[in-house]
Design an enzyme around this catalytic site. Structure first.
Site, PDB file in Angstrom:
ATOM      1  N   ARG A 232       0.770  -1.082  -0.051  1.00 23.63           N
ATOM      2  CA  ARG A 232      -0.107  -0.111   0.030  1.00 23.63           C
ATOM      3  C   ARG A 232       0.968   1.305  -0.025  1.00 23.63           C
ATOM      4  O   ARG A 232       1.974   1.242   0.693  1.00 23.63           O
ATOM      5  CB  ARG A 232      -0.853  -0.101   1.271  1.00 23.63           C
ATOM      6  CG  ARG A 232      -2.122  -1.053   1.209  1.00 23.63           C
ATOM      7  CD  ARG A 232      -3.024  -0.678   0.327  1.00 23.63           C
ATOM      8  NE  ARG A 232      -4.387  -1.568   0.400  1.00 23.63           N
ATOM      9  CZ  ARG A 232      -4.510  -2.680  -0.632  1.00 23.63           C
ATOM     10  NH1 ARG A 232      -3.449  -2.836  -1.635  1.00 23.63           N
ATOM     11  NH2 ARG A 232      -5.640  -3.268  -0.417  1.00 23.63           N
ATOM     12  N   GLU A 261      -3.044   7.943  -4.160  1.00 22.36           N
ATOM     13  CA  GLU A 261      -3.296   7.380  -5.858  1.00 22.36           C
ATOM     14  C   GLU A 261      -4.832   7.875  -6.102  1.00 22.36           C
ATOM     15  O   GLU A 261      -5.631   8.193  -5.346  1.00 22.36           O
ATOM     16  CB  GLU A 261      -3.846   5.694  -5.705  1.00 22.36           C
ATOM     17  CG  GLU A 261      -2.437   5.007  -5.192  1.00 22.36           C
ATOM     18  CD  GLU A 261      -2.723   3.608  -5.118  1.00 22.36           C
ATOM     19  OE1 GLU A 261      -1.839   3.016  -4.519  1.00 22.36           O
ATOM     20  OE2 GLU A 261      -3.875   3.145  -5.307  1.00 22.36           O
ATOM     21  N   HIS A 279      -1.191   0.306  -9.608  1.00 23.26           N
ATOM     22  CA  HIS A 279      -2.018  -0.230  -8.670  1.00 23.26           C
ATOM     23  C   HIS A 279      -2.683  -1.450  -9.701  1.00 23.26           C
ATOM     24  O   HIS A 279      -3.754  -1.664  -9.446  1.00 23.26           O
ATOM     25  CB  HIS A 279      -2.852   0.393  -7.822  1.00 23.26           C
ATOM     26  CG  HIS A 279      -3.309  -0.191  -6.612  1.00 23.26           C
ATOM     27  ND1 HIS A 279      -3.870   0.185  -5.424  1.00 23.26           N
ATOM     28  CD2 HIS A 279      -3.216  -1.746  -6.364  1.00 23.26           C
ATOM     29  CE1 HIS A 279      -3.972  -0.649  -4.304  1.00 23.26           C
ATOM     30  NE2 HIS A 279      -3.731  -1.939  -5.035  1.00 23.26           N
TER      31      HIS A 279
HETATM   32  P1  NAP Z   1      -1.262 -11.612   4.795  1.00 21.42           P
HETATM   33  O1  NAP Z   1      -0.908 -13.129   4.455  1.00 21.42           O
HETATM   34  O2  NAP Z   1      -2.241 -11.180   5.944  1.00 21.42           O
HETATM   35  O3  NAP Z   1       0.232 -11.125   5.363  1.00 21.42           O
HETATM   36  C1  NAP Z   1       0.211  -9.588   5.963  1.00 21.42           C
HETATM   37  C2  NAP Z   1       1.537  -9.765   6.628  1.00 21.42           C
HETATM   38  O4  NAP Z   1       1.549  -8.423   7.121  1.00 21.42           O
HETATM   39  C3  NAP Z   1       1.637 -10.688   7.843  1.00 21.42           C
HETATM   40  O5  NAP Z   1       2.849 -11.294   7.102  1.00 21.42           O
HETATM   41  C4  NAP Z   1       2.206  -9.821   8.833  1.00 21.42           C
HETATM   42  O6  NAP Z   1       3.140 -10.437   9.473  1.00 21.42           O
HETATM   43  C5  NAP Z   1       2.368  -8.486   8.396  1.00 21.42           C
HETATM   44  N1  NAP Z   1       2.396  -7.565   9.369  1.00 21.42           N
HETATM   45  C6  NAP Z   1       0.980  -7.199   9.752  1.00 21.42           C
HETATM   46  N2  NAP Z   1       1.675  -5.970  10.899  1.00 21.42           N
HETATM   47  C7  NAP Z   1       2.681  -5.826  10.533  1.00 21.42           C
HETATM   48  C8  NAP Z   1       3.683  -4.827  11.341  1.00 21.42           C
HETATM   49  N3  NAP Z   1       3.196  -4.077  12.271  1.00 21.42           N
HETATM   50  N4  NAP Z   1       5.015  -5.122  10.726  1.00 21.42           N
HETATM   51  C9  NAP Z   1       5.375  -5.958  10.086  1.00 21.42           C
HETATM   52  N5  NAP Z   1       4.605  -6.764   9.419  1.00 21.42           N
HETATM   53  C10 NAP Z   1       3.362  -6.606   9.808  1.00 21.42           C
HETATM   54  O7  NAP Z   1      -1.727 -10.607   3.685  1.00 21.42           O
HETATM   55  P2  NAP Z   1      -1.283 -10.864   1.986  1.00 21.42           P
HETATM   56  O8  NAP Z   1      -2.311 -11.433   1.680  1.00 21.42           O
HETATM   57  O9  NAP Z   1       0.073 -11.346   2.068  1.00 21.42           O
HETATM   58  O10 NAP Z   1      -1.221  -9.121   1.656  1.00 21.42           O
HETATM   59  C11 NAP Z   1      -0.424  -8.407   2.200  1.00 21.42           C
HETATM   60  C12 NAP Z   1      -0.777  -7.226   1.646  1.00 21.42           C
HETATM   61  O11 NAP Z   1      -0.594  -6.726   0.137  1.00 21.42           O
HETATM   62  C13 NAP Z   1      -2.253  -6.714   1.943  1.00 21.42           C
HETATM   63  O12 NAP Z   1      -2.638  -6.078   3.120  1.00 21.42           O
HETATM   64  C14 NAP Z   1      -2.458  -5.445   0.827  1.00 21.42           C
HETATM   65  O13 NAP Z   1      -2.401  -4.164   1.437  1.00 21.42           O
HETATM   66  C15 NAP Z   1      -1.535  -5.726  -0.328  1.00 21.42           C
HETATM   67  N6  NAP Z   1      -1.878  -5.878  -1.362  1.00 21.42           N
HETATM   68  C16 NAP Z   1      -1.572  -5.235  -2.596  1.00 21.42           C
HETATM   69  C17 NAP Z   1      -1.932  -5.511  -3.767  1.00 21.42           C
HETATM   70  C18 NAP Z   1      -1.934  -4.695  -5.064  1.00 21.42           C
HETATM   71  O14 NAP Z   1      -2.680  -4.878  -5.877  1.00 21.42           O
HETATM   72  N7  NAP Z   1      -0.418  -4.006  -5.158  1.00 21.42           N
HETATM   73  C19 NAP Z   1      -2.810  -6.781  -3.923  1.00 21.42           C
HETATM   74  C20 NAP Z   1      -3.235  -7.688  -2.946  1.00 21.42           C
HETATM   75  C21 NAP Z   1      -2.584  -7.121  -1.585  1.00 21.42           C
HETATM   76  P3  NAP Z   1       3.062 -10.837  11.126  1.00 21.42           P
HETATM   77  O15 NAP Z   1       1.790 -11.152  11.428  1.00 21.42           O
HETATM   78  O16 NAP Z   1       4.049 -11.870  11.246  1.00 21.42           O
HETATM   79  O17 NAP Z   1       3.715  -9.537  11.696  1.00 21.42           O
END
Ligand code: NAP
Length: 313
Positions: A232, A261, A279
């Site tokens: 993000r 954005e 994005h």
């Molecule tokens: P996920 O499996 O829930 O992973 C999120 C990660 O964030 C977890 O590993 C968590 O690790 C970490 N996290 C949460 N709070 C944190 C903190 N304070 N410090 C460090 N790490 C932290 O989600 P995902 O499916 O991989 O997606 C991740 C993100 O990608 C989404 O939330 C979204 O914003 C973004 N995304 C972007 C696009 C795009 O089009 N560019 C598409 C899809 C998703 P821990 O719990 O171990 O800390």
């Protein structure tokens, strides 16, 4: 029986919009010239909200819809939804995990290659006829570079798996060390940035991870380091990013997301060590269709009193 009222916050996929229209009484929020009046007039009919990465359900919207029972998001990120308010009011929340992981991870690798090998600039060199006047200059190897990942969740792990195939040593930062991987763990983002060549942001956006990429982290990554953000925009202090790139304190950046954005700092437009995407992490026909089916599946399950497919709250 009267069709269930569903409020769609912004245009998403045509397929999802058509299916919502066919199955529910669909209200289109972005079409409303006077949103407050529209909400007041229709608040008794709307039982579900469908949002995405740019428009979700904040406290004001939730409070304006007393009959709201479920928010089904066309995104995995939940940063546009007031989860606490939903919990307080017993409103269910669903998202679209897993189905988009591969596409976003693929794009992260694409950005790494594009930045280091200057793929967009090379393409421009050919299209502009520049090649007839000289070869493109040498670029930087990707294979074997040290990749550091912030957030080893679904997408972070998928990026790691792909980068391993390029012989890249992997390290990561997240709130806790993951017992089931051998990747090097760093307990601070600055330490991670100091020990990698490419830093990938793949964590959830929360108050703690807002501006997790600040001046200190960019300086630690250094003049040869590359920042990749496929999570993000607000993870990165964009004003600091612009100065780090302009001043040559950071080697490059591949960005799919931005703080405001679709507005992107124009200072970035002239930089050849930067690749800018609108994005599009999950933006393939296959994935967007699967995401739409998850949104629809969650709504159908909820209103049929069946277990939700991907429940968050
Ligand atoms: P996920 O499996 O829930 O992973 C999120 C990660 O964030 C977890 O590993 C968590 O690790 C970490 N996290 C949460 N709070 C944190 C903190 N304070 N410090 C460090 N790490 C932290 O989600 P995902 O499916 O991989 O997606 C991740 C993100 O990608 C989404 O939330 C979204 O914003 C973004 N995304 C972007 C696009 C795009 O089009 N560019 C598409 C899809 C998703 P821990 O719990 O171990 O800390």
């Amino acid at each position: 029986m009267e069709a269930i009222g569903v409020l769609l916050m912004c245009p998403v996929s045509n397929y999802l919009e058509q299916e919502l229209d066919r199955r529910f009484n669909l209200f289109r929020y972005w079409n409303q010239p006077r949103p407050r009046e529209f909400l007041a007039q229709n608040s008794d009919s709307i039982r579900a909200v469908v949002g995405n990465a740019s428009a979700g359900a904040d406290a004001e919207l939730i409070d304006a819809l007393p009959k709201l029972e479920i928010v089904s998001s066309f995104s995995v990120g939940l940063d546009k939804i007031d989860l606490n308010r939903c919990r307080e009011k017993g409103i269910r929340v669903t998202n679209t995990p897993d189905v988009l992981t591969d596409d976003v991870a693929d794009l992260a690798i694409g950005l790494m290659l594009a930045v280091l090998r200057r793929i967009c600039m090379c393409d421009k060199h050919v299209r502009s006829g520049g090649w007839k006047f000289g070869d493109f200059k040498l670029t930087t190897r990707f294979s074997g570079k040290r990749v550091g990942i912030i957030g080893l969740g679904r997408i972070g792990l998928a990026v790691a798996k792909r980068a391993e195939a390029f012989d890249c040593p992997i390290s990561y930062y997240s709130r806790s060390k993951k017992p089931d991987t051998n990747y090097q763990y760093y307990s601070t983002v600055v330490n991670l940035a100091s020990n990698c060549d490419i830093l990938v942001v793949a964590c959830a956006l929360t108050p703690e991870t807002t501006h997790v990429i600040n001046r200190e982290v960019m300086n630690a990554l250094g003049p040869k380091g590359v920042l990749i953000n496929i999570a993000r925009g607000p993870h990165v202090d964009e004003a600091e990013l612009v100065s780090a790139l302009v001043e040559g304190r950071l080697g490059g950046a591949g960005l799919d997301v931005f703080e405001k954005e679709p507005h992107v700092p124009e200072e970035l437009f002239g930089l050849e060590n930067v690749v800018l995407l609108p994005h599009v992490g999950s933006g393939t026909v296959e994935t967007r269709t699967a995401m739409a089916d998850l949104v629809l599946g969650n709504l159908e399950a909820y209103f049929a009193n069946k277990p939700l497919l991907t429940q968050v709250v």
